[in-house]
Motif scaffolding. Sequence first.
Motif, PDB file in Angstrom:
ATOM      1  N   ASN A   7       0.673  -1.143   0.141  1.00  0.00           N
ATOM      2  CA  ASN A   7      -0.031   0.220  -0.034  1.00  0.00           C
ATOM      3  C   ASN A   7       0.842   1.241   0.094  1.00  0.00           C
ATOM      4  O   ASN A   7       1.427   1.563   0.943  1.00  0.00           O
ATOM      5  N   PRO A   8       1.079   1.805  -1.236  1.00  0.00           N
ATOM      6  CA  PRO A   8       1.754   3.157  -1.195  1.00  0.00           C
ATOM      7  C   PRO A   8       1.306   4.265  -0.452  1.00  0.00           C
ATOM      8  O   PRO A   8       2.031   5.240  -0.146  1.00  0.00           O
ATOM      9  N   PHE A  79       0.623  -6.968  -5.693  1.00  0.00           N
ATOM     10  CA  PHE A  79      -0.092  -5.977  -6.170  1.00  0.00           C
ATOM     11  C   PHE A  79       0.196  -4.695  -5.696  1.00  0.00           C
ATOM     12  O   PHE A  79       0.438  -4.503  -4.349  1.00  0.00           O
ATOM     13  N   VAL A  80       0.337  -3.576  -6.198  1.00  0.00           N
ATOM     14  CA  VAL A  80       0.564  -2.219  -5.849  1.00  0.00           C
ATOM     15  C   VAL A  80      -0.324  -1.279  -6.480  1.00  0.00           C
ATOM     16  O   VAL A  80      -0.331  -1.149  -7.671  1.00  0.00           O
ATOM     17  N   THR A  81      -0.961  -0.475  -5.716  1.00  0.00           N
ATOM     18  CA  THR A  81      -1.914   0.370  -5.973  1.00  0.00           C
ATOM     19  C   THR A  81      -1.186   1.716  -6.153  1.00  0.00           C
ATOM     20  O   THR A  81      -0.215   2.016  -5.852  1.00  0.00           O
ATOM     21  N   ASP A  82      -1.846   2.270  -7.447  1.00  0.00           N
ATOM     22  CA  ASP A  82      -1.103   3.624  -7.864  1.00  0.00           C
ATOM     23  C   ASP A  82      -2.157   4.740  -8.293  1.00  0.00           C
ATOM     24  O   ASP A  82      -2.530   4.538  -9.542  1.00  0.00           O
ATOM     25  N   GLY A  83      -2.758   5.320  -7.404  1.00  0.00           N
ATOM     26  CA  GLY A  83      -3.978   6.158  -7.752  1.00  0.00           C
ATOM     27  C   GLY A  83      -4.889   5.433  -8.485  1.00  0.00           C
ATOM     28  O   GLY A  83      -5.583   4.620  -7.610  1.00  0.00           O
ATOM     29  N   ASP A  84      -5.228   5.482  -9.637  1.00  0.00           N
ATOM     30  CA  ASP A  84      -6.552   4.884 -10.305  1.00  0.00           C
ATOM     31  C   ASP A  84      -5.940   3.328 -10.925  1.00  0.00           C
ATOM     32  O   ASP A  84      -6.855   2.843 -11.465  1.00  0.00           O
ATOM     33  N   TYR A  85      -4.626   3.173 -10.682  1.00  0.00           N
ATOM     34  CA  TYR A  85      -4.255   1.895 -11.486  1.00  0.00           C
ATOM     35  C   TYR A  85      -3.907   0.972 -10.313  1.00  0.00           C
ATOM     36  O   TYR A  85      -3.404   1.420  -9.315  1.00  0.00           O
TER      37      TYR A  85
END
Length: 207
Positions: A7-8, A79-85
Motif C-alpha cells: 500500500n503506497p 499488487f501495488v496500487t497507484d492512484g486509479d491504477y
Amino acid sequence: MNVFLLNPGLHGAKHIPVFLKENYVGFAWPGMGDLENVSSPEWQKQAVQAYKAEGQTLLEILEEIGSFVYGMQDGDYLFVTDGDYVHLGDLGDYFYVESQEADEEVLNHRRGVTWLKSVPKAETHPELKSFLNRGAKIAKLESSVSQEQLEYWMTNSAKPRPEAAISARVDEETIARALDLLKEAMSSGDADRRERAAIAILQFAKA
C-alpha cells in the motif's frame, strides 16, 4: 502461489515511479542491517532495539519486516496500487543494498519485481478491489490463488465468472454430492485437506 499487497498510500507513493522503472520494491528500516541470514529471534530483538517502540506500533513494525523479508517468497505475486491504477508483479528474492545514509529516503531492503500488468483499478474484479483497499502497508491474501484467478481478477468485472459457466453445465445432484464430499473432507485429520475443502466450499458459495 501467495499474493501480497503493498500500500503506497502508507508506504510512500513517491517511490512508485522508481519501483516501476528499476523493477524492485523496498523499505528503509533505519537501524536494521542485512536480514537475509538473520534468525527470527535475532531480527526481532534487533528491531525492538532499533525502534524503541511499544504496543501496536512495535507490532506493526515487526509484522511489516516479517512479511516482507521472511513471508514473501520468490515466485509470489504482488499488487501495488497507484492512484486509479493497479500494478501486478512477480516477486523475486530479498536483498540488501549497502548505503552510508540511514534515513527513510534510502530503501536498503529490497525485493526484485518483474512487473507483469497494469490496469485501471475500476476494471478489476470486486474480490480484488476488496483486497486492494486494505489499510496496511503490507497485506497478504488469506488463501493462495492460481495464475488463472489472477488473470480473471485483472479483467473487467462485467465479464461472466468462469465458475458460473462451469456450474451451469453440471446437474444439481452432482453438485450436491461434491459438496457432501467436501464437507466430509473438512473433518479429515489432514490439516491441508481440511483447508483445501474449506476454500473450495467458500469459492462455490461466492459463485
